[in-house]
Motif scaffolding. Structure first.
Motif, mmCIF file in Angstrom:
data_model
loop_
_atom_site.group_PDB
_atom_site.id
_atom_site.type_symbol
_atom_site.label_atom_id
_atom_site.label_comp_id
_atom_site.label_asym_id
_atom_site.label_seq_id
_atom_site.Cartn_x
_atom_site.Cartn_y
_atom_site.Cartn_z
ATOM 1 N N LEU A 134 8.043 3.771 11.644
ATOM 2 C CA LEU A 134 6.583 3.735 11.585
ATOM 3 C C LEU A 134 5.990 4.511 12.753
ATOM 4 O O LEU A 134 6.276 4.220 13.922
ATOM 5 C CB LEU A 134 6.092 2.285 11.626
ATOM 6 N N GLY A 136 2.136 6.370 14.211
ATOM 7 C CA GLY A 136 0.699 6.215 14.095
ATOM 8 C C GLY A 136 0.007 7.547 14.307
ATOM 9 O O GLY A 136 0.384 8.312 15.198
ATOM 10 N N TYR A 147 0.496 12.610 15.555
ATOM 11 C CA TYR A 147 1.334 11.455 15.276
ATOM 12 C C TYR A 147 2.147 11.106 16.524
ATOM 13 O O TYR A 147 2.589 12.004 17.255
ATOM 14 C CB TYR A 147 2.288 11.741 14.120
ATOM 15 N N LEU A 150 3.785 4.004 18.336
ATOM 16 C CA LEU A 150 2.755 3.028 18.657
ATOM 17 C C LEU A 150 2.977 2.557 20.096
ATOM 18 O O LEU A 150 4.095 2.521 20.584
ATOM 19 C CB LEU A 150 2.825 1.874 17.669
ATOM 20 N N GLU A 171 -2.259 -2.020 17.439
ATOM 21 C CA GLU A 171 -2.371 -0.728 16.758
ATOM 22 C C GLU A 171 -1.854 -0.746 15.326
ATOM 23 O O GLU A 171 -2.151 0.170 14.553
ATOM 24 C CB GLU A 171 -1.635 0.348 17.552
ATOM 25 N N SER A 172 -1.075 -1.768 14.939
ATOM 26 C CA SER A 172 -0.507 -1.768 13.589
ATOM 27 C C SER A 172 -0.586 -3.110 12.871
ATOM 28 O O SER A 172 -0.317 -3.170 11.674
ATOM 29 C CB SER A 172 0.968 -1.344 13.652
ATOM 30 N N VAL A 210 1.476 -4.083 7.872
ATOM 31 C CA VAL A 210 0.941 -2.899 8.541
ATOM 32 C C VAL A 210 -0.518 -2.709 8.137
ATOM 33 O O VAL A 210 -0.853 -2.715 6.942
ATOM 34 C CB VAL A 210 1.755 -1.649 8.180
ATOM 35 N N GLU A 212 -4.301 -0.460 9.156
ATOM 36 C CA GLU A 212 -4.949 0.616 9.907
ATOM 37 C C GLU A 212 -5.941 0.005 10.883
ATOM 38 O O GLU A 212 -6.624 -0.978 10.564
ATOM 39 C CB GLU A 212 -5.660 1.568 8.948
ATOM 40 N N MET A 216 -5.569 3.785 15.308
ATOM 41 C CA MET A 216 -4.362 4.335 14.707
ATOM 42 C C MET A 216 -4.348 4.169 13.181
ATOM 43 O O MET A 216 -4.808 3.160 12.652
ATOM 44 C CB MET A 216 -3.115 3.625 15.271
ATOM 45 N N PRO A 218 -1.308 3.956 10.793
ATOM 46 C CA PRO A 218 0.154 3.916 10.711
ATOM 47 C C PRO A 218 0.660 4.547 9.410
ATOM 48 O O PRO A 218 0.002 4.476 8.369
ATOM 49 C CB PRO A 218 0.476 2.420 10.756
ATOM 50 N N GLU A 219 1.861 5.154 9.508
ATOM 51 C CA GLU A 219 2.463 5.782 8.337
ATOM 52 C C GLU A 219 3.981 5.811 8.517
ATOM 53 O O GLU A 219 4.476 6.112 9.604
ATOM 54 C CB GLU A 219 1.919 7.203 8.173
ATOM 55 N N TRP A 220 4.708 5.480 7.425
ATOM 56 C CA TRP A 220 6.166 5.488 7.465
ATOM 57 C C TRP A 220 6.698 6.904 7.223
ATOM 58 O O TRP A 220 6.199 7.629 6.377
ATOM 59 C CB TRP A 220 6.737 4.552 6.403
#
Length: 274
Positions: A134, A136, A147, A150, A171-172, A210, A212, A216, A218-220
């Motif tokens: 993960l 952010g 990116y 975190l 942040e997540s 997770v 937002e 941040m 977040p994205e996998w």
């Protein structure tokens, strides 16, 4: 008494020793004040005025102010000594790192050990299969649209581990329940007396979903598919150490633009416990 404000939160940052030509010595304890209440007002002794943190009127301030203010601004704990002959500054020491939580001295040369170190964390939650990580995307402020892991600045009243857990949650939305420190990054910048000491964590177990946040998105990403073109330039240099499950220390010397890497060094370590 001097400005009419009350601070419900004070953070000690450093101590400044000043010796004058008449052998008078001053010990000044520096704090940052937060969560202010009251009304700003002029007193018999002081006329308060707000300034941008990067726009202090050094020409109207004490001579030594421009030497210690950048360190004060960074939040790194420090000690500084100044000797005056009348109004002339005749001697001053380098800013000395006094943060007991810092472990950089165990891996640095003598030239860099004494620098004030500002403490940060980078936290990387992994999925159960350890195939994805993960990241952010920063939505505002320094590094906007990049990116990154975190994490963030470690507050003065918490341990580095506590700072990592707090930042990840803020942040997540995730709460780390099992994590391990895998690396430490040391960043040195031209014309900056403060080093960045960044502690890198992998999180293998966590609670929550997770979400937002204001800061941040977040994205996998697949662990071999990180968007390095949209990350800070050092990330592609040290991420392979993470993939190999190596504990490491990476040191980077940056040009003044904070983007150009002038030099880098890596070393493998067995532990970060001292």
């Amino acid at each position: 008494e001097e400005c009419g404000l009350q601070a419900s939160r004070l953070e000690y940052v450093g101590v400044i020793y000043i010796t004058c030509s008449n052998d008078v010595e001053y010990t000044i304890f520096a704090y940052t004040a937060r969560e202010l209440t009251g009304v700003l007002c002029e007193s018999d002794e002081m006329r308060p005025q707000w300034f941008g943190v990067d726009e202090l009127p050094y020409e109207l301030a004490h001579t030594e102010a421009k030497l210690w203010w950048p360190t004060m601004l960074s939040g790194a704990a420090f000690t500084a000594r100044f000797v005056f002959d009348g109004d002339d500054l005749v001697e001053h020491s380098k800013m000395i790192n006094t943060d007991a939580r810092s472990i950089a001295r165990h891996f640095e040369d003598a030239e860099h050990q004494g620098m004030p170190h500002q403490l940060f964390t980078l936290v990387f939650p992994m999925n159960a299969a350890k195939s994805h990580v993960l990241l952010g995307m920063k939505k505002r402020g320094f590094g906007c649209s990049k990116y990154e892991g975190l994490g963030g600045k470690v507050e003065l009243d918490e341990s580095i581990d506590e700072g990592a857990i707090r930042e990840l949650n803020e942040e997540s939305g995730l709460l780390a329940t099992r994590f391990e420190k895998h690396g430490m990054l040391l960043f040195y910048y031209e014309d900056n007396p403060v080093a960045m000491e960044v502690h890198v964590y992998l999180v293998s177990d966590y609670m929550g979903d997770v979400v937002e946040t204001d800061e941040m998105r977040p994205e996998w990403f697949g662990i071999n598919e990180l968007p390095f073109a949209q990350m800070w330039p050092d990330a592609a240099r040290w991420w392979p150490h993470v993939l190999r499950s190596e504990k490491f220390v990476g040191r980077f010397w940056f040009k003044a633009d904070k983007l150009t890497i002038a030099h880098e060094e890596f070393s493998s370590v067995e532990s970060f416990s001292f």
